[in-house]
Design a protein around this motif. Sequence first.
Motif: not given
Length: 130
Positions: A49-60, A74-75, A77-84
């Motif tokens: 996989y290729d990556y760029v010099d940019k990040t995103t932050t996830i706050q639980f 909430q955990s 919420q993230l799992a529901l997004i992945l499932l969808d």
Amino acid sequence: MKKFQQIDDLIIYPNTKSTIEVVPTDGYNGAHRYRVQLSTGFNSKKNTYDYVDKTTTIQFVQKNDDGSIIPGLQSEQLALILLDRVKKLNERYPSPYNDIQIEGLTMYLQACSDRVEERINRGVMGKLEK
């Protein structure tokens, strides 16, 4: 200023470099705030996989010992997004591996619901108690 720390054992196959960091000073060794390097997808010439010099932050969501709360995801919420996401991708590119992912995420979400129900029944849900 919160300092992020690389997590060397969280690596996306087939890459060899970690792209995930945490703030380990949350009292949980880094379970609440993650910084993730963004990807442009799989590079078939390099087989990684290729990556760029940019990040995103996830706050639980984080409930501190003093009772203060840092809002976040909430955990579940993230799992529901992945499932969808995997269900929608599976509609276009069906795969038995997608079915396994769907089953695993569904099991995870059921275990989360079971845990919440059990904690509600014991009267400890929302409290920093075992």
